[in-house]
Design a protein around this motif. Structure first.
Motif, mmCIF file in Angstrom:
data_model
loop_
_atom_site.group_PDB
_atom_site.id
_atom_site.type_symbol
_atom_site.label_atom_id
_atom_site.label_comp_id
_atom_site.label_asym_id
_atom_site.label_seq_id
_atom_site.Cartn_x
_atom_site.Cartn_y
_atom_site.Cartn_z
ATOM 1 N N VAL A 459 0.917 -1.051 0.201
ATOM 2 C CA VAL A 459 0.104 -0.071 0.102
ATOM 3 C C VAL A 459 0.734 1.161 -0.241
ATOM 4 N N GLY A 460 0.677 2.062 -1.150
ATOM 5 C CA GLY A 460 1.591 3.278 -1.146
ATOM 6 C C GLY A 460 3.077 2.739 -1.424
ATOM 7 N N THR A 461 3.928 3.832 -1.063
ATOM 8 C CA THR A 461 5.353 3.934 -1.396
ATOM 9 C C THR A 461 5.900 2.780 -0.762
ATOM 10 N N VAL A 462 6.659 1.981 -1.478
ATOM 11 C CA VAL A 462 7.666 1.091 -0.778
ATOM 12 C C VAL A 462 9.003 1.584 -0.105
ATOM 13 N N SER A 463 9.532 0.992 0.649
ATOM 14 C CA SER A 463 10.883 1.138 1.285
ATOM 15 C C SER A 463 12.075 0.156 0.823
ATOM 16 N N ARG A 464 13.157 0.885 0.676
ATOM 17 C CA ARG A 464 14.297 -0.109 0.264
ATOM 18 C C ARG A 464 14.603 -1.058 1.256
ATOM 19 N N ASP A 465 15.080 -2.519 1.052
ATOM 20 C CA ASP A 465 15.438 -3.342 1.746
ATOM 21 C C ASP A 465 14.478 -4.061 2.665
ATOM 22 N N ALA A 466 13.251 -4.044 1.804
ATOM 23 C CA ALA A 466 12.129 -4.572 2.657
ATOM 24 C C ALA A 466 12.051 -5.839 2.812
ATOM 25 N N ASP A 467 11.669 -6.397 4.033
ATOM 26 C CA ASP A 467 11.563 -7.876 4.397
ATOM 27 C C ASP A 467 9.939 -8.152 4.353
ATOM 28 N N LEU A 468 9.299 -8.916 3.693
ATOM 29 C CA LEU A 468 7.902 -8.917 3.879
ATOM 30 C C LEU A 468 7.584 -10.510 4.515
ATOM 31 N N THR A 469 6.847 -10.307 5.679
ATOM 32 C CA THR A 469 6.647 -11.737 6.266
ATOM 33 C C THR A 469 5.299 -11.975 5.978
ATOM 34 N N LEU A 470 5.052 -13.184 5.698
ATOM 35 C CA LEU A 470 3.624 -13.781 5.439
ATOM 36 C C LEU A 470 3.458 -14.856 6.181
ATOM 37 N N GLU A 471 2.289 -15.013 6.984
ATOM 38 C CA GLU A 471 1.900 -16.097 7.717
ATOM 39 C C GLU A 471 0.714 -16.685 7.495
ATOM 40 N N ALA A 472 0.519 -17.867 7.606
ATOM 41 C CA ALA A 472 -1.020 -18.325 7.259
ATOM 42 C C ALA A 472 -0.926 -19.976 7.883
ATOM 43 N N PRO A 473 -2.272 -20.442 8.263
ATOM 44 C CA PRO A 473 -2.471 -21.635 8.616
ATOM 45 C C PRO A 473 -2.141 -22.520 7.473
ATOM 46 N N LEU A 474 -1.641 -23.661 7.786
ATOM 47 C CA LEU A 474 -1.329 -24.841 6.664
ATOM 48 C C LEU A 474 -2.889 -25.418 6.259
ATOM 49 N N PRO A 475 -2.956 -25.828 5.185
ATOM 50 C CA PRO A 475 -4.427 -26.078 5.010
ATOM 51 C C PRO A 475 -4.744 -27.474 5.504
ATOM 52 N N PRO A 476 -6.085 -27.892 5.765
ATOM 53 C CA PRO A 476 -6.260 -29.163 6.331
ATOM 54 C C PRO A 476 -5.829 -30.099 5.447
ATOM 55 N N GLY A 477 -5.292 -31.140 6.029
ATOM 56 C CA GLY A 477 -4.974 -32.544 5.243
ATOM 57 C C GLY A 477 -3.512 -32.336 4.809
ATOM 58 N N ILE A 478 -2.834 -31.286 5.087
ATOM 59 C CA ILE A 478 -1.347 -31.202 4.779
ATOM 60 C C ILE A 478 -0.736 -31.997 6.201
ATOM 61 N N ARG A 479 -0.027 -33.191 6.245
ATOM 62 C CA ARG A 479 0.832 -33.362 7.176
ATOM 63 C C ARG A 479 2.233 -33.600 6.708
ATOM 64 N N ARG A 480 2.575 -33.322 5.452
ATOM 65 C CA ARG A 480 4.019 -33.712 5.242
ATOM 66 C C ARG A 480 4.162 -32.330 4.126
ATOM 67 N N LEU A 481 5.223 -31.634 4.397
ATOM 68 C CA LEU A 481 5.568 -30.619 3.303
ATOM 69 C C LEU A 481 6.533 -30.751 2.347
ATOM 70 N N THR A 482 6.329 -30.659 1.122
ATOM 71 C CA THR A 482 7.436 -31.281 0.202
ATOM 72 C C THR A 482 8.002 -29.836 -0.602
ATOM 73 N N ALA A 483 7.039 -28.776 -0.701
ATOM 74 C CA ALA A 483 7.409 -27.686 -1.545
ATOM 75 C C ALA A 483 6.558 -26.586 -1.343
ATOM 76 N N ILE A 484 6.991 -25.321 -1.460
ATOM 77 C CA ILE A 484 6.167 -23.954 -1.061
ATOM 78 C C ILE A 484 6.392 -23.235 -2.491
ATOM 79 N N ARG A 485 5.196 -22.812 -2.918
ATOM 80 C CA ARG A 485 5.091 -21.914 -4.301
ATOM 81 C C ARG A 485 4.894 -20.502 -3.752
#
Length: 976
Positions: A459-485
């Protein structure tokens, strides 16, 4: 006379007075009217300013047939001059009605009116402009003196002279022709040994003065053989390419710097060497064309094919901070369009960038249809000059490097295809919802649901060297993780397709599993990154390097969503209710002002075992091992980088729009790649791409390519082209002085000579026309001072490069070393003040051969021209220069008398003269012969002896230096 009321537009009626009986001027017109030669020039001169391609007053344009003649046109009634409004308006005495209006130009002459009248009476035949119709091999003209012609071209020249009751000039003296042809073919004067061999073959003494030359009778066949021997030797000389490459580099605007702004150095000299080599090996002009326009798209493209495309990477780059790289990328694309049409087609196609072409049948929209062929290349307006090819320093390694590159490319593609299938398989992925987003600085983020996933955006102007942190619950049924897209998107996805946004670079991609009620998180370890394109600018694997600033990127612009799959080192079990936390770290900003940050995107996860299999598959592991071996082997070949053309993947193709009034920010309708309708169509059975365009350009059906090429050769050898306006074969350019000769050369160039320029050069060099004496006779002085009728041989001042190279050759200083990086010969103090501090001009010390290399190897900086070249009319190479316009200024004389190079040449020539013989007279005779290729006349020797004796110096070397300076500055020496 009678009155006629005419409907001009709906609801607008205008009354005219129509003349029913035409005046006698029509009787003055010739019986057969040529529209192209007699009518179109009238329209161009008097009408098209208001009724042309740009301004079409009254919805009338004299550029297009359909607007003039029935059924759509209304100003001409074929066969009925008395009913034609055109004649009515141009003959009217009423200033309100007369065309052109009095304040726009003078009235048409009686002869022009007579021509228009007779043209209409003959049915108003409308022919396309001569340059837009395919050449047809003309029949050999009938001649009164058939013995004069030596080559086919001579017959057309003599035919015109005979019709005008003019006599051609006698043959030039052999020495004059020898010097002329040597300078034209290799750009260097003949050596004394070459002169002696030639005169010996002619049966002449090479030591006696011209007037006393001893002659041994030689047959005509033996004489011709002597001339042919010289030309064939010159054509085989390695210096042939150096002379003719300079001509081409003007067309293609070659420079060793980037232009604009900082005008920093560009490492592109391998292209210059490719051009020299192409001329030396007489690469057919159709192949020369195809490789430069689309060498990268040829099947199994070699290193040389790729280097050839650098012809379109010498465009200017703006490295200044704060500029929009898309604006200058577009400028480079349009420059490629304009240069392609000027260099290969001899048309001012660029006039249609902002509006319809004023004089030629080229529509505004057709300009952008053609630009679409060049709009999908990978390059952008940045200082990295990517994409590049690593070209071996040693050309003998080209074949080995090409073979390795093709093996590497095939392996990379095979590996990528297998990995990409997993990335794009929708059933493998489950999108994340319930997303929370935050940043480490002032960059603000928001989240919104989109279909089946949550999407973050800035939203609006972005700043240099930004680290964006994204967090969300894993979808139901996911018990093993092999890749993130990760899917990175433009901030405004629909708008960005046409108007790209700044892209992003994921310098680091980090992730962890967050378990409920546990303070510690479990870091996820990744092994490999798979992305949606096979040959990216940055290596996506670098996103896994904690010290990297590169990685998966949409560089530098983004039009479409981009995807990358980050594959775990091994499958990771995750507890129920766990969340995933991803951190996108951005460390790249460009042009001091623009941070490349992902402004919109979303995440998905996978538990599919196919991703782990991509790491463990035996065949893939072997392919990666083989790839590493080949890359190491390729890296062992010493190479230099060369910017080249490369196409973006079809999935990321840029759309092309018409730019309203030529401004890239105001995009009109979308258009597809196509050639102008006034030209032959593209091959219907081939894809509409740049390679098909290249074949179209080099096709015998193209009406201009061969004509422009042979005309360029003619212009360099005669001083002016058969079409004098080399840059404009269109309606506003000059008509050819010998149209049948031009078409004959063009047809035979394509057919008999198989597109080989050396064959055209050979025919011209051995022709009777070229061999004529250049002495100007009184009867031609006023009638044909510019020698357009070719009643004498060529005579013009040498080009900048030839003047310098000749001085170095005559003095004995010239280095014959070929190829390699550009050199920095002496320049005056205070000239070199570049904006780019790293661009140093380091002049080699006297005695170092790089100080005396041929001019083509001199470093070419657009913002600071080499002073001697600038003084003698060489272009700055900022834009395509089809021909150089010669000037005559005092600076030129001051340059050849005082410039460091010429002072060194003067001293070296004096030493060379002194070492020849102890007698001053013999020394002067020797120096004069070296410079002019002829024996000195007694009167000339007398004057130079007087100069030598009257210098007042007690130093014989100084006396000879004065004489050497005069010799090098003789008009005869600086003129061909």
């Amino acid at each position: 006379m009678k009155s006629l009321t005419l409907l001009i537009r709906p609801g607008i009626f205008v009354a005219f007075i129509v003349v029913t009986s035409m005046s006698a001027e029509a009787q003055e017109a010739p019986e057969n009217i040529s529209f192209g030669e007699q009518i179109r020039p009238i329209f161009t001169e008097h009408c098209t300013a208001c009724h042309g391609g740009v301004k079409q007053a009254g919805d009338l344009s004299f550029v297009y047939r359909h607007q003039v003649l029935p059924p759509d046109g209304w100003v001409v009634e074929p066969g009925k001059p008395e009913e034609s409004v055109l004649l009515e308006r141009v003959t009217s005495d009423d200033p309100e009605l007369r065309m052109p209006p009095p304040d726009h130009g003078k009235a048409l002459s009686k002869q022009d009116v007579a021509l228009l009248t007779e043209w209409i009476r003959q049915g108003a035949p409308w022919d396309e402009h001569w340059a837009l119709t395919a050449p047809i091999l003309p029949s050999e003209p009938e001649l009164q003196d058939r013995d004069w012609a030596r080559k086919p071209l001579d017959t057309f020249v003599l035919s015109k002279l005979e019709k005008l009751n003019l006599q051609p000039a006698p043959d030039a003296d052999p020495e004059r022709w020898l010097r002329r042809v040597s300078l034209d073919l290799v750009g260097l004067p003949p050596t004394l040994e070459e002169r002696a061999d030639f005169l010996k073959d002619l049966g002449q003494s090479h030591t006696a003065p011209d007037s006393e030359s001893a002659h041994t009778r030689k047959s005509s066949a033996e004489t011709e053989a002597a001339y042919e021997k010289v030309v064939d030797r010159l054509l085989m000389s390695p210096h042939f390419g150096e002379r003719w490459a300079t001509v081409w580099l003007d067309q293609i605007r070659y420079a060793d710097s980037k232009g604009l702004g900082l005008d920093g150095k560009r490492n592109i000299w391998k292209y210059r060497d490719w051009v020299i080599d192409a001329f030396n090996r007489d690469l057919p002009y159709d192949q020369f064309t195809i490789r430069q326009i689309a060498g990268d798209l040829l099947p199994n493209a070699s290193i040389e094919d790729l280097i050839a495309t650098a012809a379109h990477r010498v465009t200017q780059t703006n490295e200044e901070g704060g500029t929009d790289d898309e604006e200058f990328r577009v400028a480079a694309v349009l420059d490629r369009v304009n240069t392609t049409w000027q260099a290969w087609q001899g048309l001012t196609f660029g006039c249609a960038q902002c509006h319809n072409h004023p004089y030629d049948p080229i529509q505004h929209s057709e300009y952008y249809k053609f630009a679409a062929f060049f709009n999908n290349t990978k390059d952008c307006d940045l200082d990295q000059d990517w994409p590049i090819v690593q070209a071996p320093i040693d050309p003998s390694k080209y074949a080995e490097a090409s073979e390795l590159d093709q093996q590497i490319g095939s392996l990379r593609d095979a590996i990528w295809q297998q990995e990409f299938r997993a990335l794009q398989e929708s059933s493998f992925w489950k999108p994340l919802k319930g997303l929370k987003a935050s940043s480490n600085n002032a960059t603000q983020l928001a989240v919104e649901p989109q279909g089946g996933h949550d999407e973050f955006h800035t939203v609006g102007t972005v700043s240099r060297d930004a680290d964006l942190t994204l967090e969300a619950p894993l979808p139901p049924g996911i018990r093993r993780l092999t890749a993130i897209r990760f899917t990175g998107m433009p901030l405004e996805p629909e708008k960005a397709v046409s108007d790209s946004e700044w892209g992003f670079v994921l310098s680091q991609f980090e992730a962890a599993v967050v378990v409920p009620n546990e303070k510690a998180t479990k870091a996820i370890e990744f092994e490999r990154v798979v992305i949606d394109e096979p040959n990216p600018f940055y290596d996506p694997q670098e996103s896994l390097n904690p010290k990297s600033n590169s990685g998966f990127a949409a560089y530098t612009r983004i039009n479409y969503p981009r995807q990358a799959a980050f594959i775990l080192q091994s499958p990771m079990d995750v507890p129920e209710g766990a969340s995933i936390r991803v951190t996108l770290k951005h460390r790249v900003f460009i042009l001091a002002a623009f941070s490349l940050i992902a402004r919109r995107g979303h995440l998905a996860v996978s538990d599919a075992p196919e991703f782990t299999a991509l790491l463990t598959n035996a065949d893939l592991k072997e392919q990666r091992r083989q790839l590493a071996i080949l890359e190491k082997q390729r890296g062992g070949i010493p190479s230099t980088s060369v910017p080249v053309l490369a196409e973006r993947p079809k999935s990321l193709v840029r759309p092309m729009h018409v730019f309203d009034r030529g401004l890239f920010l105001t995009k009109g309708k979308e258009v597809k790649a196509a050639t102008p309708e006034s030209f032959p169509p593209l091959s219907a059975d081939k894809p509409v791409d740049r390679l098909t365009l290249a074949y179209w350009m080099a096709s015998p059906q193209n009406p201009l390519t061969a004509r422009v090429a042979v005309n360029r050769v003619w212009a360099r050898m005669f001083g002016v082209g058969i079409v004098a306006t080399e840059e404009d074969f269109g309606s506003s350019g000059e008509a050819p002085s010998h149209p049948r000769l031009l078409d004959s050369l063009a047809i035979r160039f394509q057919g008999d000579y198989e597109w080989r320029l050396k064959s055209v050069v050979r025919e011209i060099a051995l022709s009777r026309t070229y061999r004529q004496s250049s002495a100007i006779r009184p009867e031609l002085q006023e009638r044909d001072a510019q020698n357009r009728l070719l009643a004498r041989g060529p005579r013009q001042r040498l080009s900048a490069e030839l003047i310098r190279d000749q001085a170095l050759a005559i003095s004995g200083l010239l280095s014959h070393k070929q190829f390699g990086p550009p050199v920095h010969p002496p320049i005056p103090d205070g000239v070199w003040m570049p904006f780019s501090g790293g661009d140093k001009w380091v002049t080699p010390e006297p005695g170092n051969e790089d100080r005396y290399r041929r001019s083509i190897y001199t470093y070419t900086k657009r913002s600071i021209q080499y002073p001697m070249f600038a003084a003698f009319d060489a272009p700055s190479r900022e834009f395509c220069t089809p021909r150089r316009l010669p000037s005559n200024t005092p600076v030129q004389a001051l340059m050849t008398l005082n410039d460091a190079v010429f002072v060194e040449c003067t001293s070296a020539l004096a030493r060379r003269m002194a070492s020849f013989h102890p007698s001053p007279q013999e020394q002067i005779q020797h120096g004069f012969l070296l410079a002019t290729c002829r024996n000195i006349r007694p009167t000339e020797l007398k004057e130079l002896m007087k100069l030598c004796e009257s210098s007042g110096s007690k130093n014989p070397q100084s006396d000879l230096q004065a004489v050497a300076a005069v010799i090098l500055n003789l008009d005869e020496v600086q003129t061909k």
